[in-house]
Design a protein around this motif. Sequence first.
Motif, mmCIF file in Angstrom:
data_model
loop_
_atom_site.group_PDB
_atom_site.id
_atom_site.type_symbol
_atom_site.label_atom_id
_atom_site.label_comp_id
_atom_site.label_asym_id
_atom_site.label_seq_id
_atom_site.Cartn_x
_atom_site.Cartn_y
_atom_site.Cartn_z
ATOM 1 N N LYS A 1 34.568 63.607 68.643
ATOM 2 C CA LYS A 1 33.151 62.700 69.889
ATOM 3 C C LYS A 1 33.920 61.433 69.145
ATOM 4 C CE LYS A 1 29.529 65.967 70.172
ATOM 5 N NZ LYS A 1 28.434 66.025 69.592
ATOM 6 N N LYS A 2 34.030 61.007 68.290
ATOM 7 C CA LYS A 2 34.432 59.627 67.719
ATOM 8 C C LYS A 2 35.711 59.206 68.262
ATOM 9 C CE LYS A 2 35.929 58.089 63.328
ATOM 10 N NZ LYS A 2 35.181 57.748 62.044
ATOM 11 N N LYS A 3 37.181 59.591 68.075
ATOM 12 C CA LYS A 3 38.096 60.023 68.354
ATOM 13 C C LYS A 3 38.046 59.731 70.425
ATOM 14 C CE LYS A 3 39.482 58.082 64.393
ATOM 15 N NZ LYS A 3 40.048 57.353 63.944
ATOM 16 N N GLY A 4 37.041 60.417 70.809
ATOM 17 C CA GLY A 4 37.104 60.144 72.613
ATOM 18 C C GLY A 4 38.140 61.252 73.328
ATOM 19 N N GLY A 5 37.553 62.891 72.325
ATOM 20 C CA GLY A 5 38.434 63.690 72.399
ATOM 21 C C GLY A 5 39.803 64.457 71.472
ATOM 22 N N ASN A 6 40.357 63.169 71.530
ATOM 23 C CA ASN A 6 41.463 63.385 69.539
ATOM 24 C C ASN A 6 41.287 63.367 68.399
ATOM 25 O OD1 ASN A 6 43.483 63.247 71.857
ATOM 26 N ND2 ASN A 6 43.774 61.071 72.096
ATOM 27 N N GLY A 7 41.014 64.815 68.373
ATOM 28 C CA GLY A 7 40.320 65.010 67.311
ATOM 29 C C GLY A 7 41.865 65.822 65.895
ATOM 30 N N ILE A 8 42.357 66.170 66.662
ATOM 31 C CA ILE A 8 43.767 66.249 65.626
ATOM 32 C C ILE A 8 45.277 65.688 66.200
ATOM 33 C CG2 ILE A 8 45.449 68.604 65.688
ATOM 34 C CD1 ILE A 8 42.975 70.398 65.911
ATOM 35 N N VAL A 9 45.539 65.019 65.011
ATOM 36 C CA VAL A 9 47.234 64.226 65.934
ATOM 37 C C VAL A 9 48.205 64.497 65.095
ATOM 38 C CG1 VAL A 9 45.471 61.996 66.746
ATOM 39 C CG2 VAL A 9 46.253 62.033 64.007
ATOM 40 N N ALA A 10 49.526 64.061 65.412
ATOM 41 C CA ALA A 10 50.147 64.658 64.555
ATOM 42 C C ALA A 10 50.580 63.296 63.818
ATOM 43 C CB ALA A 10 51.376 64.392 66.183
ATOM 44 N N ILE A 11 51.750 63.528 62.861
ATOM 45 C CA ILE A 11 53.004 62.777 61.818
ATOM 46 C C ILE A 11 53.962 62.869 62.543
ATOM 47 C CG2 ILE A 11 53.361 62.489 60.051
ATOM 48 C CD1 ILE A 11 51.074 63.877 58.465
ATOM 49 N N LYS A 12 54.053 61.814 62.986
ATOM 50 C CA LYS A 12 55.503 61.655 63.004
ATOM 51 C C LYS A 12 56.562 60.673 62.569
ATOM 52 C CE LYS A 12 54.880 61.915 67.937
ATOM 53 N NZ LYS A 12 55.786 61.839 69.622
ATOM 54 N N SER A 13 57.122 60.908 61.510
ATOM 55 C CA SER A 13 57.679 60.282 60.758
ATOM 56 C C SER A 13 56.947 59.366 59.830
ATOM 57 C CB SER A 13 58.900 58.763 61.040
ATOM 58 O OG SER A 13 59.949 59.231 61.881
ATOM 59 N N GLY A 14 55.983 60.001 58.845
ATOM 60 C CA GLY A 14 54.605 59.656 57.986
ATOM 61 C C GLY A 14 54.314 58.514 58.279
ATOM 62 N N VAL A 15 53.571 58.324 59.798
ATOM 63 C CA VAL A 15 52.837 57.753 60.409
ATOM 64 C C VAL A 15 52.114 58.735 61.275
ATOM 65 C CG1 VAL A 15 53.021 55.724 61.607
ATOM 66 C CG2 VAL A 15 54.360 55.826 60.519
ATOM 67 N N CYS A 16 50.532 58.299 61.107
ATOM 68 C CA CYS A 16 49.652 59.094 61.373
ATOM 69 C C CYS A 16 49.322 58.237 62.940
ATOM 70 C CB CYS A 16 47.816 58.815 60.838
ATOM 71 S SG CYS A 16 46.600 59.536 61.960
ATOM 72 N N THR A 17 49.737 59.149 64.332
ATOM 73 C CA THR A 17 49.770 58.889 65.839
ATOM 74 C C THR A 17 48.696 58.490 65.854
ATOM 75 O OG1 THR A 17 49.634 61.316 66.226
ATOM 76 C CG2 THR A 17 51.340 59.883 66.439
ATOM 77 N N SER A 18 47.153 58.502 65.120
ATOM 78 C CA SER A 18 45.817 57.602 66.378
ATOM 79 C C SER A 18 46.001 56.359 65.509
ATOM 80 C CB SER A 18 44.736 58.645 65.286
ATOM 81 O OG SER A 18 43.761 58.503 65.313
ATOM 82 N N CYS A 19 45.833 56.405 64.343
ATOM 83 C CA CYS A 19 46.444 54.821 63.407
ATOM 84 C C CYS A 19 46.927 54.052 63.597
ATOM 85 C CB CYS A 19 44.567 54.564 62.275
ATOM 86 S SG CYS A 19 45.765 55.451 61.195
ATOM 87 N N HIS A 20 48.446 54.607 63.344
ATOM 88 C CA HIS A 20 49.453 54.401 62.379
ATOM 89 C C HIS A 20 49.751 53.378 61.628
ATOM 90 C CE1 HIS A 20 50.185 55.204 67.376
ATOM 91 N NE2 HIS A 20 48.866 54.171 68.136
ATOM 92 N N MET A 21 49.264 53.556 60.653
ATOM 93 C CA MET A 21 49.379 53.800 59.246
ATOM 94 C C MET A 21 50.738 54.150 58.505
ATOM 95 S SD MET A 21 47.299 51.385 58.766
ATOM 96 C CE MET A 21 47.385 51.604 57.019
ATOM 97 N N ILE A 22 51.087 54.003 57.470
ATOM 98 C CA ILE A 22 51.823 54.963 56.891
ATOM 99 C C ILE A 22 51.766 55.208 55.940
ATOM 100 C CG2 ILE A 22 54.280 54.872 55.327
ATOM 101 C CD1 ILE A 22 55.264 51.958 56.741
ATOM 102 N N LEU A 23 51.500 57.251 55.838
ATOM 103 C CA LEU A 23 50.938 57.581 54.828
ATOM 104 C C LEU A 23 51.557 58.459 53.939
ATOM 105 C CD1 LEU A 23 49.373 60.305 57.772
ATOM 106 C CD2 LEU A 23 48.239 58.709 56.278
ATOM 107 N N PRO A 24 50.781 57.880 52.351
ATOM 108 C CA PRO A 24 52.192 58.958 51.717
ATOM 109 C C PRO A 24 53.146 60.019 51.490
ATOM 110 C CG PRO A 24 50.284 58.547 50.820
ATOM 111 C CD PRO A 24 49.502 58.569 52.880
ATOM 112 N N ALA A 25 53.095 60.733 51.339
ATOM 113 C CA ALA A 25 54.919 61.787 51.340
ATOM 114 C C ALA A 25 54.038 62.267 51.387
ATOM 115 C CB ALA A 25 56.014 60.933 50.793
ATOM 116 N N GLN A 26 53.515 63.032 49.839
ATOM 117 C CA GLN A 26 52.543 63.918 49.976
ATOM 118 C C GLN A 26 51.861 64.676 50.988
ATOM 119 O OE1 GLN A 26 53.272 66.320 47.377
ATOM 120 N NE2 GLN A 26 51.707 67.375 48.475
ATOM 121 N N PHE A 27 51.158 63.464 51.825
ATOM 122 C CA PHE A 27 50.313 63.906 52.774
ATOM 123 C C PHE A 27 51.105 64.499 53.699
ATOM 124 C CE2 PHE A 27 46.012 62.505 53.150
ATOM 125 C CZ PHE A 27 45.811 62.100 52.187
#
Length: 157
Positions: A63-89
């Motif tokens: 509901k908060k994300k407007g229908g996109n609750g599951i997003v992909a990680i591409k090259s260590g980056v969250c495709t929703s907020c475009h933040m670089i995630l720790p390698a362990q994530f």
Amino acid sequence: NEDMKTSKEFMDSQEAELAERRAGIEAEIAVRKEQLKELEAQESEISTGIDSEVLFKFERIVKKKGGNGIVAIKSGVCTSCHMILPAQFANDVRNGKYIVSCPYCSSILSYEESEEGDEFYLDDEAGSLSDLDDLDDEEFDEEEADEEDDKVVDYEE
């Protein structure tokens, strides 16, 4: 009298057009309600084995994300907020043993292979905390002692 007659004809045509649009909208609403009932039936069938707390969190995220609750990680980056995630994530998501959420936007993360591959390139000159693993305890103690010798504190000031 003639102006009143043309105005009346114009209003009648506008009302007929409005009634036609209203009928089309009501038909579309009926179709959408039927689709919603089918989707709710599918949802209840699929979600029978999912923990209610996880399901509640997921519905809130969707509901908060407007229908996109599951997003992909591409090259260590969250495709929703475009933040670089720790390698362990990225590793935890890739393993898929449990549900992992983005620490920045709370979206549920899924793993997606990138076209370039899964390698992360780091600048060797930049350094990081992982460089500390390369140091032996003795070398680390020596570096720490050298830094302390360089610091001169004048207590009289």
